[in-house]
Design an enzyme around this catalytic site. Structure first.
Site, PDB file in Angstrom:
ATOM      1  CB  CYS A  64      -0.956  -0.003   1.193  1.00 25.20           C
ATOM      2  SG  CYS A  64      -2.031  -1.438   1.169  1.00 25.20           S
ATOM      3  CG  HIS A  88      -2.141   4.226   5.059  1.00 24.33           C
ATOM      4  ND1 HIS A  88      -2.110   4.260   3.675  1.00 24.33           N
ATOM      5  CD2 HIS A  88      -2.204   2.908   5.400  1.00 24.33           C
ATOM      6  CE1 HIS A  88      -2.174   3.027   3.210  1.00 24.33           C
ATOM      7  NE2 HIS A  88      -2.233   2.185   4.240  1.00 24.33           N
ATOM      8  CG  HIS A 143      -6.991   0.557   1.672  1.00 29.48           C
ATOM      9  ND1 HIS A 143      -6.039   1.154   0.869  1.00 29.48           N
ATOM     10  CD2 HIS A 143      -6.299  -0.080   2.664  1.00 29.48           C
ATOM     11  CE1 HIS A 143      -4.834   0.897   1.359  1.00 29.48           C
ATOM     12  NE2 HIS A 143      -4.962   0.154   2.449  1.00 29.48           N
TER      13      HIS A 143
END
Length: 380
Positions: free
Chosen positions: A145, A279, A313
């Site tokens: 990620c 994040h 996400h």
């Protein structure tokens, strides 16, 4: 030191088919997350889909690369432009389809062999190079990620070291596949109703599709061609926990090191940061670790938000989307909201509704599986 500026952005997300649409819906407090059942063998789940059915990687890449070039005023071919486009899943959807064919046919279908070669993980970046007529450096980072920020950082380094004057960089993710959904579900990481970053009652992450790529140039080159500039890349920090395959190191030591590295390279102090694009995955461990790190490093009152409550996400693309929204925040002097937050668990100044604010320097954070930590600082 060579100054690096961003002169073009291409973005597509569950919030909209363009940068402007996504930004407008984001600051209006809208979410692209809906309940979907793209695969009949799996139960319905909240997902951030761009269309009604899962998107295709090549199509998303082509779309955002074309948008970024148009936005920057550049016209292909761009022979000397570097290409740094990453993805954490790449062509996984195609590989799953091939596996199903093999299983059903009980052998490897000969007709699929050539297609299989076209789905090697780095070939998406090479396809983007072909699209813009680039014959220089091509890189295809895969750092879970943290991929989006890694890609931008690598492109900035290529320009800083004089290997090119321009680069197109970012990340693309089309992760809605049966295996990805089943895997995250087995881990207990998927939310059942929605994404609620930093909320006391957060359920987990919501998977989303998305892509964001940027045209990066040396400030001198951009000035020569009188390009419009979104902002400057001041510096970045990249570290790895060396701790666990999917859990962050509990004390956040390596994450702290990445942020300190970023601030030092950017010649900034923690108090110089006006906004942090976190994040903020809405998982228990990530939000806990990230909040602790922000509280430890930054003064009380720094504005914080995560846009994953709006986009879902997008895994490897999430940092790239975060950088795009951070640059739009600098351009419009508007702090984007952390959608889904009802009852904060942590003592942070989390932006719950878009608001005007004086924003000069921003920090964008990404944390990936395997302990990948990335931070990037941007300025107006």
């Amino acid at each position: 030191m060579v100054k690096i500026v961003v002169t073009g952005i291409g973005l597509v997300s569950a919030l909209g088919g363009s940068l402007e649409d996504s930004w407008r819906n984001l600051i209006a407090g809208k979410s692209g997350i809906r309940l979907h059942q793209p695969f009949p063998e799996l139960t319905p789940l909240p997902l951030g889909l761009i269309a009604e059915q899962p998107s295709e990687l090549t199509m998303l890449t082509r779309m955002v690369v074309a948008s970024a070039l148009e936005d920057s005023g550049l016209v292909a071919p761009l022979a000397d432009c570097a290409v740094v486009i990453g993805s954490s899943r790449s062509y996984q959807s195609s590989w799953e389809m091939l596996a199903r064919q093999m299983y059903n046919a009980n052998h490897f279908p000969v007709s699929s062999f050539e297609n299989w070669l076209d789905t090697l993980p780095h070939l998406n970046a090479i396809a983007a190079a072909r699209q813009i007529g680039a014959s220089g450096i091509v890189l295809a980072p895969m750092t879970a990620c943290a991929t989006g920020i890694w890609s931008i950082a690598q492109a900035a380094m290529l320009i800083q070291t004089g290997q090119c004057q321009q680069a197109i960089a970012g990340a693309v993710e089309a992760p809605i596949t049966p295996l990805t959904l089943a895997g995250f579900q087995q881990m207990g990481a998927l939310a059942k109703t929605g994404a609620y970053p930093f909320d006391l009652h957060r359920e987990g992450l919501v998977l989303g599709e998305g892509a964001a790529v940027f045209v990066l140039e040396s400030a001198e080159f951009a000035k020569q061609r009188q390009a419009k500039v979104y902002g400057e890349i001041l510096g970045f920090g990249l570290t790895n926990d060396a701790y666990h395959s999917n859990s962050p190191e509990p004390e956040g030591k390596s994450a702290i090191a990445a942020i300190k590295q970023c601030l030092e390279r950017s010649c900034l102090l923690p108090g110089d940061i006006d906004y942090i694009h976190a994040h903020g995955t809405a998982t228990q461990l990530n939000d806990q670790m990230e909040s602790m790190v922000i509280q430890r490093l930054f003064p009380q009152g720094v504005a914080v938000s995560s846009t994953k409550g709006s986009t879902g996400h997008t895994l490897g693309a999430s940092g790239a989307l975060g950088v795009a929204f951070s640059l739009m925040a600098l351009k419009h002097q508007i702090l984007p909201p952390c959608l889904g937050l009802q009852q904060p668990e942590f003592d942070l100044d989390i932006v719950t509704a878009a608001r005007l604010s004086k924003i000069r320097q921003v920090l964008c954070l990404s944390f990936g599986f395997g302990g990948q930590n990335a931070a990037i600082a941007l300025a107006k």
